[in-house]
Scaffold this motif. Structure first.
Motif, PDB file in Angstrom:
ATOM      1  N   TYR A  19     -24.152 -14.585   2.931  1.00  0.00           N
ATOM      2  CA  TYR A  19     -25.116 -14.279   1.869  1.00  0.00           C
ATOM      3  C   TYR A  19     -26.433 -13.784   2.455  1.00  0.00           C
ATOM      4  N   PHE A  30     -32.855  -1.115   0.497  1.00  0.00           N
ATOM      5  CA  PHE A  30     -33.536  -0.779  -0.752  1.00  0.00           C
ATOM      6  C   PHE A  30     -35.038  -0.588  -0.537  1.00  0.00           C
ATOM      7  N   LEU A  31     -35.608  -1.347   0.392  1.00  0.00           N
ATOM      8  CA  LEU A  31     -37.048  -1.243   0.599  1.00  0.00           C
ATOM      9  C   LEU A  31     -37.413  -0.080   1.517  1.00  0.00           C
ATOM     10  N   GLN A 262     -44.529  -9.411 -12.927  1.00  0.00           N
ATOM     11  CA  GLN A 262     -43.086  -9.451 -12.752  1.00  0.00           C
ATOM     12  C   GLN A 262     -42.451 -10.664 -13.407  1.00  0.00           C
TER      13      GLN A 262
ATOM     14  N   LEU B 120     -24.094 -11.350  -5.832  1.00  0.00           N
ATOM     15  CA  LEU B 120     -24.775 -11.852  -4.638  1.00  0.00           C
ATOM     16  C   LEU B 120     -25.971 -12.729  -4.999  1.00  0.00           C
ATOM     17  N   GLY B 127     -34.379 -17.563  -1.055  1.00  0.00           N
ATOM     18  CA  GLY B 127     -34.394 -16.131  -0.799  1.00  0.00           C
ATOM     19  C   GLY B 127     -33.931 -15.278  -1.954  1.00  0.00           C
ATOM     20  N   VAL B 128     -33.382 -15.910  -2.996  1.00  0.00           N
ATOM     21  CA  VAL B 128     -32.774 -15.114  -4.054  1.00  0.00           C
ATOM     22  C   VAL B 128     -33.837 -14.318  -4.816  1.00  0.00           C
ATOM     23  N   PHE B 130     -36.609 -13.073  -3.618  1.00  0.00           N
ATOM     24  CA  PHE B 130     -36.984 -11.926  -2.797  1.00  0.00           C
ATOM     25  C   PHE B 130     -35.927 -10.823  -2.892  1.00  0.00           C
ATOM     26  N   PHE B 131     -34.649 -11.210  -2.805  1.00  0.00           N
ATOM     27  CA  PHE B 131     -33.583 -10.208  -2.873  1.00  0.00           C
ATOM     28  C   PHE B 131     -33.594  -9.483  -4.216  1.00  0.00           C
ATOM     29  N   THR B 133     -36.063  -9.059  -6.278  1.00  0.00           N
ATOM     30  CA  THR B 133     -37.220  -8.169  -6.351  1.00  0.00           C
ATOM     31  C   THR B 133     -36.994  -6.912  -5.508  1.00  0.00           C
ATOM     32  N   ALA B 134     -36.440  -7.090  -4.298  1.00  0.00           N
ATOM     33  CA  ALA B 134     -36.217  -5.939  -3.420  1.00  0.00           C
ATOM     34  C   ALA B 134     -35.272  -4.941  -4.071  1.00  0.00           C
ATOM     35  N   PHE B 135     -34.208  -5.434  -4.706  1.00  0.00           N
ATOM     36  CA  PHE B 135     -33.235  -4.526  -5.316  1.00  0.00           C
ATOM     37  C   PHE B 135     -33.819  -3.841  -6.546  1.00  0.00           C
ATOM     38  N   PHE B 136     -34.711  -4.565  -7.236  1.00  0.00           N
ATOM     39  CA  PHE B 136     -35.224  -4.031  -8.498  1.00  0.00           C
ATOM     40  C   PHE B 136     -36.439  -3.135  -8.292  1.00  0.00           C
TER      41      PHE B 136
END
Lengths: 276, 320
Positions: A19, A30-31, A262, B120, B127-128, B130-131, B133-136
């Motif tokens: 994971y 993505f970043l 957000q 995922l 960390g979820v 952060f992930f 936010t990064a994808f969005f």
């Protein structure tokens, strides 16, 4: 029994590593484009500096101050108009019964089924008849209309989620209908309002196709149109670095707003989408 | 007892009616009618906007498609010339084929990627946030801006992609991704759309995933279902309404693709990435023939409405 548990723990452990590794790798992917565009916008031939931004704002077909002002005007009109209409509409659909209610609600949602690219030609002609050709107000009205399905749906759900008792007690206390809406209901639906407003801003600030069709003169161009024009109007070489500066300039307000809101944005989004 | 029970705030416990008030039945009916009026008043702005900027243009585009309608000058009735012209338009035919091809590719890839991302990050663990936010985050960049971003990213001049691939040894020399060949131009646009919309699609799918009650999974686990069975037999069927919504959004958006091709590939090379909406734009504002543009719009509109209606019926039948 213990054996099962042990393998279970081991599977969980390797799954957790999977994971983290997958998630981190994807997050970097993505970043990366965002980080790269910021980097490319400040990289110059000699090192780093703001020369690209300088060219963005000073070259013959670059961005001018009035383009930025136009964008601000269109965004303000669209956000304000969408919030006003969707709040009243959402309140009406969520809390009142009146003839034609369901038909009007379905028609509003039907705007989603008829994406505006297909009726923009007619809107161009219609705005001409209304004397709103090549006008920021006309553009804003069109943008508001196409925000309505999402916004009205969202606000209806928000108003429906407010306990009826809250409204009734306000009425017993002698609040008028408008007073109840402003003083009691609006604070209760704030997450919905934030989501609707943010969505309206993100769309109107960066919309490209509608301004391209509805605005003719370069005086009226929004920032997006002006930046894209640097690419499409150039027949020879493209000034990529200045383009990336334009991308960053356009993205920064959105990213800031996004970061600030957000939490309520995602919450409003999920609560609206799960219900109804 | 020191605790006082607060009376429930309902109408029954309210203050007694004043004697001047009319009998309850008539009063109730009048109140209800008044309330209906107030509700209609609140809905009036929505009604005006929907009528003026949705229903009228909808009718107008159909009417325009029956007329010779130059950008400047008086329109004249000429049905069905705008429609009969459609079949003969070579560029339109290739654009329609290209748009369908693009729609299929995007729908499949975007769905698979977004569903993978959603699975995922569906559980709360470190960390979820952060992930997610990064994808969005790419969604915060406007689509036109994102197209310009990728134009630079994939360019030979300042983009790192060609250099990176050259270092690994996958390419040598210059590669013009966005305009070199029809396939690489299409691939550039697909990459851009995946980057920009995967996180957004993921978020919608997440709301569907979270709407599945945890005890359903618990029951499946007790019954000894493995991961694939759980996903195939429980997650997918219960996600159907959300999946249908996502598919509708993706197909509609792809059939109306414009920005990515207008900006990134300019429709090239040799019109190979010219989409349907680009043809509509060309008819209206380059060939100055609004009637013909309206004709194509009406056909596209009809296809979309039929398509969405079918999807909605499938969705409704399966979810009931």
């Amino acid at each position: 029994m213990t054996g099962v548990r042990v393998t279970g723990v081991r599977v969980q452990g390797s799954a957790r590593w999977g994971y983290y590794v997958t998630g981190t790798a994807l997050a970097i992917l993505f970043l990366f484009p965002l980080v790269w565009s910021a980097f490319a916008s400040v990289r110059t031939d000699t090192g780093f500096g703001l020369e690209n931004y300088d060219r963005l704002f000073s070259s013959a077909n670059g961005i001018e101050l009035r383009h930025v002002l136009n964008s601000v005007v269109v965004s303000a009109l669209t956000v304000g108009g969408t919030l006003f209409i969707a709040t009243l509409g959402g309140y009406a659909f969520g809390r009142f019964r009146f003839p034609g209610r369901d038909v009007l609600f379905l028609l509003t949602l039907a705007i989603l089924m008829v994406p505006y690219a297909t009726i923009l030609i007619a809107l161009y002609v219609l705005l001409g008849w209304l004397g709103l050709e090549d006008s920021l107000i006309g553009l804003s009205l069109v943008l508001i209309t196409f925000q309505l399905p999402f916004s009205v749906f969202m606000m209806r759900n928000s108003f429906e989620a407010v306990p009826v008792e809250l409204e009734e007690s306000a009425r017993v206390d002698g609040c008028t209908s408008v007073g109840t809406l402003v003083r009691i209901m609006l604070p209760a639906v704030r997450p919905g309002l934030v989501t609707v407003g943010l969505f309206a801003f993100l769309t109107s600030w960066s919309e490209f196709f509608a301004p391209l069709i509805l605005l003719n003169s370069t005086d009226k161009f929004t920032t997006t149109l002006a930046v894209v024009n640097m690419r499409t109007a150039s027949h020879g070489s493209i000034d990529y670095a200045a383009l990336e500066a334009g991308v960053v300039f356009m993205a920064v307000p959105c990213l800031l707003l996004f970061a600030a809101m957000q939490r309520s944005y995602v919450r409003g989004f999920t609560s609206g989408a799960v219900k109804g | 007892m020191s605790t006082t029970t607060t009376s429930p705030p309902s109408a029954r416990t309210g203050p007694p009616r004043r004697e001047t008030a009319p009998p309850p039945a008539r009063n109730g009916r009048r109140l209800r009618r008044l309330r209906a009026l107030v509700g209609a008043a609140y809905a009036a702005p929505t009604a005006v906007m929907v009528a003026l900027f949705f229903l009228v243009p909808l009718g107008l585009v159909v009417w325009m498609s029956f007329n010779r309608w130059p950008l400047l000058g008086k329109p004249s009735f000429n049905a069905p010339a705008n429609y009969s012209g459609i079949a003969e338009d070579e560029l339109l035919r290739s654009a329609a084929w290209f748009t369908v091809k693009y729609t299929v590719i995007i729908t499949v890839l975007l769905f698979v990627v977004a569903f993978g991302l959603a699975l995922l990050v569906q559980h709360r663990r470190p960390g979820v946030g952060f992930f997610r936010t990064a994808f969005f985050l790419p969604m915060a960049v406007g689509f036109a801006s994102a197209s310009l971003l990728f134009l630079g990213l994939l360019s030979d001049e300042i983009g790192p992609v060609t250099d990176l691939l050259a270092k690994i040894g996958l390419v040598d020399g210059y590669v013009s991704w966005t305009s070199g060949s029809p396939d690489s131009a299409l691939a550039s646009a697909v990459l851009l759309v995946l980057w920009r919309f995967a996180g957004f699609t993921m978020l919608i799918l997440l709301t569907g995933l979270h709407a599945i009650p945890p005890d359903v999974y618990e029951a499946a686990r007790v019954d000894g279902a493995n991961r694939w069975q759980t996903f195939h037999r429980i997650t997918l069927p219960l996600m159907r309404p959300t999946i249908a919504l996502v598919l509708t959004l993706m197909t509609t958006g792809s059939l109306l693709a414009f920005d990515q091709f207008w900006i990134l590939t300019r429709g090239g090379p040799d019109n190979s990435t010219t989409s349907l909406v680009m043809v509509i734009y060309r008819e209206a504002f380059i060939r100055l023939d609004l009637g013909s543009a309206a004709g194509i719009s009406v056909v596209l509109l009809a296809v979309l409405v039929v398509f969405n209606a079918i999807q909605f019926r499938v969705l409704r039948r399966r979810s009931s």
